[in-house]
Design an enzyme around this catalytic site. Structure first.
Site, PDB file in Angstrom:
ATOM      1  N   GLU A  21     -12.652 142.724  42.818  1.00 33.02           N
ATOM      2  CA  GLU A  21     -11.474 142.580  41.956  1.00 33.02           C
ATOM      3  C   GLU A  21     -11.923 142.608  40.498  1.00 33.02           C
ATOM      4  OE1 GLU A  21     -10.029 139.360  40.255  1.00 33.02           O
ATOM      5  OE2 GLU A  21     -11.095 137.801  41.359  1.00 33.02           O
ATOM      6  N   LYS A  75     -10.313 126.975  43.292  1.00 37.62           N
ATOM      7  CA  LYS A  75     -10.631 125.921  42.334  1.00 37.62           C
ATOM      8  C   LYS A  75      -9.686 124.740  42.492  1.00 37.62           C
ATOM      9  CE  LYS A  75     -12.927 128.323  38.636  1.00 37.62           C
ATOM     10  NZ  LYS A  75     -12.556 129.725  38.370  1.00 37.62           N
TER      11      LYS A  75
HETATM   12  N1  PSU Z   1      -9.334 131.951  40.296  1.00 37.79           N
HETATM   13  C1  PSU Z   1     -10.548 131.928  39.732  1.00 37.79           C
HETATM   14  N2  PSU Z   1     -10.955 132.969  38.968  1.00 37.79           N
HETATM   15  C2  PSU Z   1     -10.156 134.060  38.739  1.00 37.79           C
HETATM   16  C3  PSU Z   1      -8.867 134.073  39.363  1.00 37.79           C
HETATM   17  C4  PSU Z   1      -8.502 133.017  40.127  1.00 37.79           C
HETATM   18  O1  PSU Z   1     -11.277 130.971  39.930  1.00 37.79           O
HETATM   19  O2  PSU Z   1     -10.554 134.982  38.014  1.00 37.79           O
HETATM   20  C5  PSU Z   1      -7.998 135.291  39.191  1.00 37.79           C
HETATM   21  C6  PSU Z   1      -8.072 136.167  40.471  1.00 37.79           C
HETATM   22  O3  PSU Z   1      -8.004 137.534  40.100  1.00 37.79           O
HETATM   23  C7  PSU Z   1      -6.817 135.776  41.219  1.00 37.79           C
HETATM   24  C8  PSU Z   1      -5.848 135.515  40.087  1.00 37.79           C
HETATM   25  O4  PSU Z   1      -6.353 136.760  42.097  1.00 37.79           O
HETATM   26  O5  PSU Z   1      -6.633 134.898  39.078  1.00 37.79           O
HETATM   27  C9  PSU Z   1      -4.694 134.645  40.497  1.00 37.79           C
HETATM   28  O6  PSU Z   1      -3.780 134.557  39.441  1.00 37.79           O
HETATM   29  P1  PSU Z   1      -2.329 133.904  39.706  1.00 37.79           P
HETATM   30  O7  PSU Z   1      -2.595 132.452  39.975  1.00 37.79           O
HETATM   31  O8  PSU Z   1      -1.583 134.148  38.428  1.00 37.79           O
HETATM   32  O9  PSU Z   1      -1.764 134.629  40.878  1.00 37.79           O
END
Ligand code: PSU
Ligand code: MN
Length: 309
Positions: free
Chosen positions: A27, A159
């Protein structure tokens, strides 16, 4: 899908697919929004190198000038790591990014869609999105897409900025298997333990491949989420990191941060508050996940492709 929306592959990803070599998708929101420059660029290059060392071909996913791309060259990685105003592209965002010729990193959900379309069966990330703390109304699209795309996703859990018990419950509701790699617990990204149980445990990459093929051969087309704990030498005690997380959550609320901005805000603040200690863990576990994903992709390839989707 029209030709215009077809995925464009780098030469080596295309060659790997033609030769039925193992490919690992990566990703890129972690590059565009998750980590500071220049550590993000170095990390992106390191993850690709780890995957090559394990005998697979890396396919970093992104949207560049409105084109869906799998496999980026050095200039494109540099753009993704350093340009301002890059989009964070999840499921809902592809159409607008293509129509407006925009560029951005794809989230776990966005990358799942691209990997599935491309027939790439394994994907590495750091942490997945999930159910946020608080009212419970901010739920990442990652969870929905994990229930829809048959791809093995290697992560270090999620996290503790998220509501981890609610995230695990949601995955169960959506029918997503959560496989602990050499552990019975879903890892909490910075920490090896969360107190939350996985749905299955695997000791070796071959076992992960076997579980995935067995699940998919039943016609159950969800992702297989693999929780790979961070290496012991860089893992942080939960109490230590949780203090920073609580502070970051409080600030997000006070500043009225919402929507797509929540996760990047929390990631950046936790990193600052921990004085770079969490960044070190973050980088190490990403490479660790790339390594396990590559070994799993090789195992998938070696055991033949008798999956009936
Ligand atoms: N959690 C992390 N690092 C990240 C992300 C999430 O520890 O870089 C990124 C990933 O790409 C994940 C996205 O798919 O954030 C999720 O964002 P949202 O909560 O807005 O869906
Ligand atoms: Mn959200």
């Amino acid at each position: 899908m029209s030709n215009k929306l077809a995925i464009q592959y780098s030469t080596d990803v295309r060659a790997a697919q033609a030769a039925k070599q193992a490919v690992v998708a990566l990703e890129s929101t972690v590059i565009s929004h998750g980590l500071p420059y220049p550590q993000n660029l170095e990390l992106a290059q390191d993850m690709e190198a780890v995957i090559r060392d394990a005998g697979a071909v890396p396919a970093t996913s992104a949207v560049i000038d409105g084109k869906l791309r799998l496999g980026l060259n050095a200039d494109e990685l540099e753009r993704l790591a350093s340009e301002k105003d890059l989009r964070k592209i999840s499921v809902r965002d592809f159409g607008a990014a293509v129509a407006q010729r925009a560029s951005g990193g794809t989230t776990v959900a966005g990358t799942l869609i691209m990997a599935e379309r491309a027939g790439v069966q394994v994907f590495a990330t750091g942490g997945i999105g999930g159910v946020h703390q608080g009212s419970g109304k901010d739920i990442s699209t990652d969870l929905l897409q994990l229930s829809r795309s048959p791809v093995i996703v290697v992560c270090a859990g999620a996290k503790a900025i998220l509501d981890l018990p609610a995230t695990i419950e949601y995955l169960e509701t959506m029918g997503v298997p959560v496989v602990g790699f050499q552990t019975d617990e879903f890892p909490a990204f910075y920490s090896r333990e969360s107190g939350l149980s996985v749905s299955a445990r695997a000791e070796k990459p071959e076992e992960i491949a076997h579980i995935a093929k067995s699940q998919w051969s039943l016609g159950i087309h969800s992702a297989i989420l693999v929780g790979n704990p961070p290496p012991a030498e860089v893992a942080l005690p939960a109490e230590e990191i949780n203090t920073h997380i609580e502070m970051a959550l409080k600030e997000a609320e006070e500043q009225g941060i919402h929507g797509q901005a929540v996760t990047p805000f929390l990631l950046a603040r936790v990193s600052e508050l921990s004085d770079g200690e969490s960044l070190k863990t973050n980088l190490a576990l990403l490479k660790n996940n790339a390594s396990l994903a590559a070994k799993t992709a090789v195992a998938m390839q070696a055991s033949g492709n008798q999956v009936h989707l």
